[in-house]
Design a protein around this motif. Structure first.
Motif, short mmCIF file in Angstrom:
data_model
loop_
_atom_site.label_atom_id
_atom_site.label_comp_id
_atom_site.label_asym_id
_atom_site.label_seq_id
_atom_site.Cartn_x
_atom_site.Cartn_y
_atom_site.Cartn_z
N LYS A 276 127.44 45.90 3.86
CA LYS A 276 128.30 45.68 2.70
C LYS A 276 128.90 47.01 2.23
N SER B 44 131.57 44.94 -6.29
CA SER B 44 131.42 43.56 -6.76
C SER B 44 131.68 42.53 -5.68
N GLN C 288 131.24 40.63 -1.93
CA GLN C 288 130.09 40.19 -1.14
C GLN C 288 130.52 39.88 0.31
N GLU D 193 128.73 33.98 1.63
CA GLU D 193 128.75 32.91 0.65
C GLU D 193 128.43 31.60 1.36
N THR E 212 132.61 35.47 3.26
CA THR E 212 133.63 35.46 2.22
C THR E 212 134.97 35.81 2.86
N ASP F 100 121.95 41.20 7.39
CA ASP F 100 122.72 41.80 6.30
C ASP F 100 124.03 42.41 6.77
#
Length: 451
Positions: free
Chosen positions: A202, A214, A216, A219, A232, A306
């Motif tokens: 990220k 903010s 991501q 989702e 996303t 991740d």
């Protein structure tokens, strides 16, 4: 699906093609006198036979379909042969990635693996890449199997999962890959691929993006033509943008400034969305590679939950044939110094165009036969032609199909073009080889000759 004769002969197949190759070598050196009898192609193999390859033994089973022709290419590693045109392409790509992409300690971001063995498990080649069990790419008619569990890799993607599982986030894989295919100037049962993969955390992906903290990566939503259900839209668009920038810069490095490129939507089981990159070269649009956003299920299964990433794959022969104007894929396997010395360059980025060798005259021979009632696979016939004829065969064309109006049996007629890369072939020499092709087709495929 392979013809029934092939399945029945599976356990003795390696032994048989070795005999076929021996006969061919005898023809080539004119040391065997008259043509071989059909019995010379028959083999009485025993169950329990094994394939010996790269120091390991693999028990044969009903999936074994390797030929001596293909086995003789394993370990040649043309991509690691200094000053070979495939080595030049590999080194140019490697140098570009080393210079363009650096890690924090100013070391190359991408690691390179160009000596991974070509024998992989079917799980590595298919399952790890989410290729369904009923996918046509798994067919025995399209791949070279040592047995049901092991094969010669059909793509360098077979190593993706293992390298990701080892914790790597950016790497290139280069190697020889194997597929059963048609016979012409663009296709060969062995060719070479270069694979690239990069994963982003990220922080890496959104660094430099306003209010990126903010945003991501993941989702829970639904899959669309533009994204996977777990990604996303912001993450996908950034990964896609980075991928296209990386590959556009690579093609510009290889082909020069001012290159026109375009992206075509396509499908691969292990990426979504997926694209093919086309370049405008010599006034034509030419497809040069496939790529896409990696399927998150694949990434997750390798332990990188991740991260999100992209992957691409390109064919070294395809690029070399375009860049260096090489007209025939068989030339890459030539040991003729007239070919090889043209690529002894002081600078790997030096522009060079292949100067054609004298083209020796072709000899054409046709072969016609009635197909067996079921399970005839054209790639089985191509393998026989390659095994017997070797690199004397320039191409094979299906020139006629005929169905008998009463018996409904189907007949195929193929035209085989024989041309030696380094000398003139005699009709007598070709006739002897062609006769061996006919006899092997009858013995192995169960066809009825119309010779």
């Amino acid at each position: 699906m392979v013809c029934s004769a092939f399945i029945r002969a599976a356990h003795e197949h390696i032994f048989l093609v070795r005999k076929v190759s021996h006969v061919f070598r005898c023809h080539q050196h004119q040391a065997c006198g008259s043509r071989p009898a059909a019995s010379q192609f028959a083999a009485q193999g025993a169950p329990g036979r094994v394939v010996e390859l790269l120091g390991k033994s693999y028990p044969q089973d009903d999936h074994t379909n390797l030929t001596s022709k293909v086995l003789s290419k394993v370990g040649r590693n043309l991509h690691n042969q200094k000053y070979h045109p495939l080595w030049l392409i590999k080194e140019r790509v490697k140098e570009h990635f080393y210079r363009q992409y650096m890690g924090r300690p100013r070391t190359p971001l991408f690691s390179v693996y160009d000596q991974l063995p070509p024998v992989v498990t079917t799980w590595q080649n298919f399952d790890s890449l989410l290729i369904p069990e009923d996918h046509p790419s798994r067919k025995k008619g399209d791949n070279y199997y040592l047995n049901r569990g092991h094969m010669l890799r059909a793509h360098t993607s077979a190593h993706q999962w293992d390298l990701l599982h080892a914790g790597l986030n950016a790497f290139l894989v280069v190697g020889d890959v194997y597929r059963r295919d048609q016979i012409d100037s663009q296709h060969y049962p062995v060719f070479h691929q270069l694979e690239g993969v990069r994963l982003f955390s990220k922080h890496e992906l959104f660094a430099g993006v306003k209010d990126g903290e903010s945003l991501q990566l993941f989702e829970e939503s639904s899959r669309s033509a533009h994204k996977q259900e777990t990604h996303t839209m912001e993450a996908v668009k950034l990964v896609e943008f980075d991928l296209k920038q990386v590959l556009t810069r690579l093609m510009t490095h290889l082909f020069g400034d001012g290159l026109e490129v375009r992206w075509v939507n396509c499908y691969f089981p292990f990426t979504h969305p997926s694209f093919e990159l086309e370049i405008k070269f010599g006034g034509e649009w030419i497809e040069v590679l496939g790529c896409g956003v990696m399927e998150q299920q694949l990434v997750n299964s390798a332990g990188a939950h991740d991260r999100i990433g992209w992957a691409f794959g390109l064919g070294l022969e395809r690029l070399a044939m375009i860049l260096y104007d090489i007209p025939d894929i068989r030339l890459f396997w030539s040991e003729d110094e007239r070919f090889l010395k043209q690529f002894h360059l002081s600078d790997i980025n030096q522009r060079v165009k292949f100067q054609p060798l004298s083209k020796y005259p072709a000899v054409f021979n046709d072969i016609s036969f009635w197909l067996p009632s079921e399970n005839y696979m054209e790639n089985d016939f191509y393998d026989i032609v390659r095994t017997v004829g070797g690199d004397l065969v320039e191409k094979v064309d299906l020139i006629d199909k005929f169905e008998h109006p009463k018996t409904h049996r189907t007949s195929h007629c193929y035209r085989i073009t024989y041309r030696h890369m380094e000398r003139t072939l005699s009709q007598r020499e070709v006739s002897s080889v062609h006769q061996a092709v006919q006899e092997a087709a009858v013995q192995l495929l169960g066809v009825e000759g119309r010779f």
